[in-house]
Scaffold this motif. Structure first.
Motif, short mmCIF file in Angstrom:
data_model
loop_
_atom_site.label_atom_id
_atom_site.label_comp_id
_atom_site.label_asym_id
_atom_site.label_seq_id
_atom_site.Cartn_x
_atom_site.Cartn_y
_atom_site.Cartn_z
N GLU A 226 0.89 -1.25 -0.04
CA GLU A 226 -0.17 -0.14 0.10
C GLU A 226 0.70 1.14 0.16
O GLU A 226 0.53 2.19 -0.65
N ARG A 227 1.66 1.28 0.90
CA ARG A 227 2.39 2.64 1.10
C ARG A 227 3.89 2.76 0.25
O ARG A 227 4.09 4.07 -0.09
N TYR A 228 4.65 1.72 0.05
CA TYR A 228 5.78 1.66 -0.39
C TYR A 228 5.86 1.51 -1.94
O TYR A 228 6.77 1.71 -2.80
N ILE A 229 4.88 0.55 -2.64
CA ILE A 229 4.78 0.28 -4.02
C ILE A 229 3.76 1.49 -4.41
O ILE A 229 4.08 1.97 -5.27
N SER A 231 1.73 3.75 -3.25
CA SER A 231 1.91 5.13 -2.93
C SER A 231 3.25 5.70 -3.35
O SER A 231 3.42 6.78 -4.17
N GLY A 232 4.26 5.09 -2.86
CA GLY A 232 5.61 5.70 -2.97
C GLY A 232 6.30 5.73 -4.35
O GLY A 232 6.56 6.70 -4.80
N LYS A 233 5.96 4.60 -5.12
CA LYS A 233 6.54 4.71 -6.43
C LYS A 233 5.42 5.22 -7.56
O LYS A 233 5.93 5.56 -8.55
N PHE A 234 4.29 5.47 -7.13
CA PHE A 234 3.31 5.83 -8.08
C PHE A 234 2.41 6.93 -7.63
O PHE A 234 2.31 8.00 -8.26
N GLY A 235 1.90 6.81 -6.60
CA GLY A 235 0.88 7.53 -6.11
C GLY A 235 1.24 8.98 -5.71
O GLY A 235 0.73 9.89 -6.01
N ALA A 267 9.97 -4.86 -7.38
CA ALA A 267 9.07 -4.71 -6.09
C ALA A 267 7.82 -5.29 -6.22
O ALA A 267 7.30 -6.34 -5.40
N HIS A 268 7.10 -5.16 -7.06
CA HIS A 268 5.78 -5.77 -7.43
C HIS A 268 5.87 -7.19 -7.83
O HIS A 268 5.06 -8.05 -7.14
N LYS A 269 6.74 -7.82 -8.68
CA LYS A 269 6.75 -9.11 -8.82
C LYS A 269 7.12 -9.66 -7.35
O LYS A 269 6.71 -10.79 -7.34
N ALA A 270 8.01 -9.13 -6.58
CA ALA A 270 8.42 -9.71 -5.39
C ALA A 270 7.41 -10.07 -4.40
O ALA A 270 7.10 -11.01 -3.84
N GLU A 346 -4.93 0.73 -10.41
CA GLU A 346 -4.98 -0.65 -10.55
C GLU A 346 -4.62 -1.38 -9.21
O GLU A 346 -5.03 -2.46 -8.57
N MET A 347 -3.33 -0.54 -8.93
CA MET A 347 -2.47 -1.05 -7.42
C MET A 347 -3.61 -0.85 -6.29
O MET A 347 -3.68 -1.58 -5.09
N GLN A 348 -4.38 0.34 -6.42
CA GLN A 348 -5.39 0.71 -5.29
C GLN A 348 -6.36 -0.36 -5.23
O GLN A 348 -6.86 -0.68 -4.02
#
Length: 374
Positions: A226-229, A231-235, A267-270, A346-348
Motif C-alpha cells: 500500500e504505502r511503499y509500492i 503510494s511511494g512509487k506511483f501515487g 518490487a511488484h513481482k517480489a 489498479e494497485m489501489q
C-alpha cells in the motif's frame, strides 16, 4: 440365563464406552496449518532472498572500496553497476518489514527517498553526526549513494572532481564508506536474527492475535504494498494521492532515473511471488498466503470465485499497466502522467482486496493506519 444376558449387556456397554473414550480421528488439512506456511515462507522465500541480496550488497561494498581507494572513471562505473544490482535486489527483501527488519528499522535507513542533499552535505562536513535518528533517514542508504555517485555533477568529469580535486574530497569518500558500513551492520543483524533464534520464534507463533507471526507478516506486507509500492512509487510522484499535484522529483532513484521502472517492477513481482509462496531460488510455488486462503475457502464476495484468483488477476492487471511505462518514471510523470495514475489506480484495487478481503478471511486485524481512505 439372566446371568448370561447380564454378562452380554455388560460387554456391550464396555465396548461402547471404550470406543467413546477415543475421539473420531479428525481430517488434517496442511493448507490450514499456519506453522507449515510460516516455515515455508521463512526457509524458502525470506532467508534465501536475504542471502541473494547480501551477495549483491557485498559486491557493491567491494566496488565502493575500490572507488574510494582510487576514484576514477573505471571504478566509478563499476561501483554504479554494483549499486544498481544491489538496489534491484533490495526490492525483493524490502517487503519483509516485520520481525528483525522492523526491529532494526532497516527500510527507513536503506530506502527513504528523495535523498536530502542538504542533510548529506551536513553529514559530510560533520563526521560525528548521528545516522541513527529519524532525521537522518534521507541522508543514507541507496538514495544517498544515488546522489553521491550519480547526482553530484552534470557528468562524470564533474562528479569525479568532487572526489579528487575538491577540498572536501577525502570527507566525501569517507562518507560513502560510512554509509555502506552502516548498511552492512544493519543487514548483518537482520540476517543473523533470521538464521538464529527468531526463525523458531517465527514458526512457533502460530496464533492470529496481534503479536502472532501471521498477523505481523500480513500487516507488514500489506503496508508495504500500500504505502511503499502503490503510494511511494506511483501515487506520490504522479499526484494521484490526496494533494493531486505531480511531484516527479519524488521518484525512486531520482539521480539514476532510467532504473526507476525496473525497481518498481521488481518490487511488484517480489510481492506477487511472496503472496503465492514462490521459492526464491527455484520459483516453485509452495505454502504461502495463497494456499492458506484457498484452504480457508476464501471467496470473492462479488464474483463467487476463489479470493486468490481475484487477487492474482488484479496483480496481473496492475503489472500490465506498469510494464507499458517507459524506463524513466520521472519523464513519465512529466509527459505521460495519466499512465502513472492508471497504474496507481489498479494497485489501489489490489490494496482493497489485500487489506479488507484477505485480512477478513484470515481473521487478521490491521494494526497500522493510513490516511488515504482505504
Amino acid at each position: 440365563m439372566k446371568k448370561y444376558i447380564a454378562l452380554v449387556l455388560t460387554l456391550v456397554f464396555l465396548g461402547c464406552s471404550s470406543g467413546s473414550d477415543k475421539p473420531d480421528p479428525q481430517p488434517t488439512d496442511e493448507g490450514k496449518d499456519r506453522s507449515v506456511m510460516l516455515k515455508a515462507l521463512a526457509e524458502n522465500v525470506i532467508i534465501p532472498s536475504y542471502d541473494q541480496f547480501k551477495t549483491k550488497f557485498d559486491l557493491m561494498s567491494a566496488k565502493s572500496k575500490a572507488f574510494t581507494a582510487k576514484p576514477d572513471s573505471q571504478t566509478l562505473t563499476e561501483f554504479r553497476s554494483a549499486w544498481t544490482d544491489a538496489y534491484v535486489a533490495w526490492q525483493r527483501v524490502e517487503l519483509f518489514d516485520f520481525g528483525p527488519a522492523e526491529k532494526q528499522i532497516i527500510r527507513n535507513f536503506f530506502n527513504i527517498y528523495p535523498a536530502s542533499e542538504a542533510g548529506i552535505a551536513a553529514n559530510i562536513t560533520d563526521p560525528t553526526s548521528s545516522l541513527e535518528v529519524p532525521a537522518s533517514y534521507p541522508t543514507q542508504g541507496f538514495p544517498a549513494l544515488d546522489y553521491l555517485i550519480n547526482g553530484l555533477g552534470a557528468n562524470d568529469t564533474s562528479i569525479l572532481a568532487h572526489y579528487t580535486t575538491d577540498k572536501d574530497a577525502a570527507k566525501k569518500l569517507a562518507y560513502i564508506t560510512r554509509v555502506i558500513a552502516r548498511m552492512d551492520s544493519l543487514l548483518g543483524k537482520v540476517i543473523s536474527d533470521w538464521k538464529g533464534e527468531y526463525l523458531n520464534t517465527f514458526i512457533s507463533k502460530t496464533g492470529l492475535d496481534i503479536g502472532s507471526s501471521t498477523s505481523l507478516m500480513v500487516n507488514g506486507s500489506v503496508l508495504h504494498y500500500e504505502r511503499y509500492i502503490r503510494s511511494g512509487k506511483f501515487g506520490i510522484p504522479s499526484g494521484a494521492m490526496a494533494s493531486g499535484i505531480p511531484a516527479p522529483e519524488k521518484v525512486e532513484a531520482f539521480y539514476k532515473k532510467d532504473i526507476s521502472k525496473t525497481l518498481a517492477q521488481t518490487a511488484h513481482k517480489a510481492y506477487v511471488d511472496f503472496f503465492n509462496g514462490r521459492h526464491a531460488v527455484t520459483g516453485q510455488a509452495g505454502p504461502g498466503l495463497k494456499n492458506y486462503l484457498d484452504a480457508l475457502g476464501a471467496k470473492d464476495s462479488g464474483t463467487g470465485k476463489l479470493l486468490t484468483e481475484s487477487i492474482n488477476a488484479q496483480f496481473q492487471t496492475a503489472a500490465a499497466k506498469l510494464d507499458v511505462l517507459k524506463p524513466n518514471l520521472y519523464e513519465e510523470v512529466k509527459t505521460n502522467n495519466q499512465a502513472m495514475k492508471d497504474t496507481y489506480t489498479e494497485m489501489q484495487k489490489a490494496v482493497r482486496m489485500l487489506k479488507v478481503d484477505m485480512t477478513s478471511a484470515m481473521s487478521i486485524t490491521i494494526t497500522y493506519t493510513d490516511n488515504d481512505g482505504d
